[in-house]
Write a protein that holds these residues in place. Sequence first.
Motif, PDB file in Angstrom:
ATOM      1  N   ALA A  49      -6.844   4.127  -1.014  1.00 31.49           N
ATOM      2  CA  ALA A  49      -5.692   3.322  -0.615  1.00 31.49           C
ATOM      3  C   ALA A  49      -5.471   3.407   0.897  1.00 31.49           C
ATOM      4  O   ALA A  49      -5.152   2.396   1.537  1.00 31.49           O
ATOM      5  CB  ALA A  49      -4.443   3.776  -1.366  1.00 31.49           C
ATOM      6  N   THR A  96      -2.092  -5.177  -5.920  1.00 30.04           N
ATOM      7  CA  THR A  96      -3.308  -5.452  -5.149  1.00 30.04           C
ATOM      8  C   THR A  96      -3.921  -6.804  -5.495  1.00 30.04           C
ATOM      9  O   THR A  96      -4.919  -7.204  -4.902  1.00 30.04           O
ATOM     10  CB  THR A  96      -4.367  -4.346  -5.336  1.00 30.04           C
ATOM     11  OG1 THR A  96      -4.637  -4.187  -6.726  1.00 30.04           O
ATOM     12  CG2 THR A  96      -3.897  -3.032  -4.721  1.00 30.04           C
ATOM     13  N   LYS A 149       0.471   3.994  -2.957  1.00 24.93           N
ATOM     14  CA  LYS A 149       0.282   5.429  -2.744  1.00 24.93           C
ATOM     15  C   LYS A 149       1.296   6.247  -3.548  1.00 24.93           C
ATOM     16  O   LYS A 149       0.962   7.306  -4.074  1.00 24.93           O
ATOM     17  CB  LYS A 149       0.375   5.756  -1.254  1.00 24.93           C
ATOM     18  CG  LYS A 149      -0.818   5.245  -0.463  1.00 24.93           C
ATOM     19  CD  LYS A 149      -0.642   5.498   1.016  1.00 24.93           C
ATOM     20  CE  LYS A 149      -1.774   4.886   1.810  1.00 24.93           C
ATOM     21  NZ  LYS A 149      -1.578   5.047   3.262  1.00 24.93           N
ATOM     22  N   PHE A 162       0.820  -1.211   0.000  1.00 27.37           N
ATOM     23  CA  PHE A 162       0.000   0.000   0.000  1.00 27.37           C
ATOM     24  C   PHE A 162       0.854   1.261   0.000  1.00 27.37           C
ATOM     25  O   PHE A 162       0.460   2.282  -0.561  1.00 27.37           O
ATOM     26  CB  PHE A 162      -1.001  -0.016   1.150  1.00 27.37           C
ATOM     27  CG  PHE A 162      -2.156  -0.923   0.881  1.00 27.37           C
ATOM     28  CD1 PHE A 162      -3.078  -0.633  -0.114  1.00 27.37           C
ATOM     29  CD2 PHE A 162      -2.322  -2.102   1.592  1.00 27.37           C
ATOM     30  CE1 PHE A 162      -4.133  -1.474  -0.390  1.00 27.37           C
ATOM     31  CE2 PHE A 162      -3.377  -2.952   1.324  1.00 27.37           C
ATOM     32  CZ  PHE A 162      -4.280  -2.649   0.338  1.00 27.37           C
TER      33      PHE A 162
END
Length: 140
Positions: free
Chosen positions: A71, A128, A22, A18
Motif C-alpha cells: 500500500a 482501490t 492502511k 490509501f
Amino acid sequence: MAITATANLGNSRTHQVFSTAKKCITLFGVIGLITLATVAVLASTGHVSTPFMWIRGVIFPALAPVLLRLAGRATEGDYRAFDRIRTLSTVMPIAVIAVDLIPGICPAWYAVLQGLSALALLPVAVLTRTKAVTAAFPKQ
C-alpha cells in the motif's frame, strides 16, 4: 520500479483512499494477532488446536506488514504494488471464508475471527477500484 505519478496521484482523495486502506490492513493484522493469541492461550490450557489453526494464525499477522508495504509503494505510484494490493484484497476474503466454510476444518470461533480479519480487507478491494484511484494508475 515506480512509475511516474499522474496528476491524480497527488489528489487528496487518492491519498485518503490509501490512508484508509492502511488502516484496514492494520485491522486485518490486529485481528490476526488476536486470533493467534487466542489459539496460543487455548492450546496452553489443554484445549484442541490443530496445525491448520497455528499455520493460518501465523500467516495472517505476518502478511499484514507485506500488505502495508504494498500500500505504501502504491501511494508512491508503483502500479505493480497497486495491482497486487487490489488483487489480494479481493481474493483473500473470498478464499478465507470459502475455506472456513468447509465442515470440520476449524472451530466456529476460529472461523469467525478469521472471517472478520479477512473482511477487514473488503474496503481495500472496493476503494482501490474507484474511478479516482484507477485513473491515477495507467495500465502497464
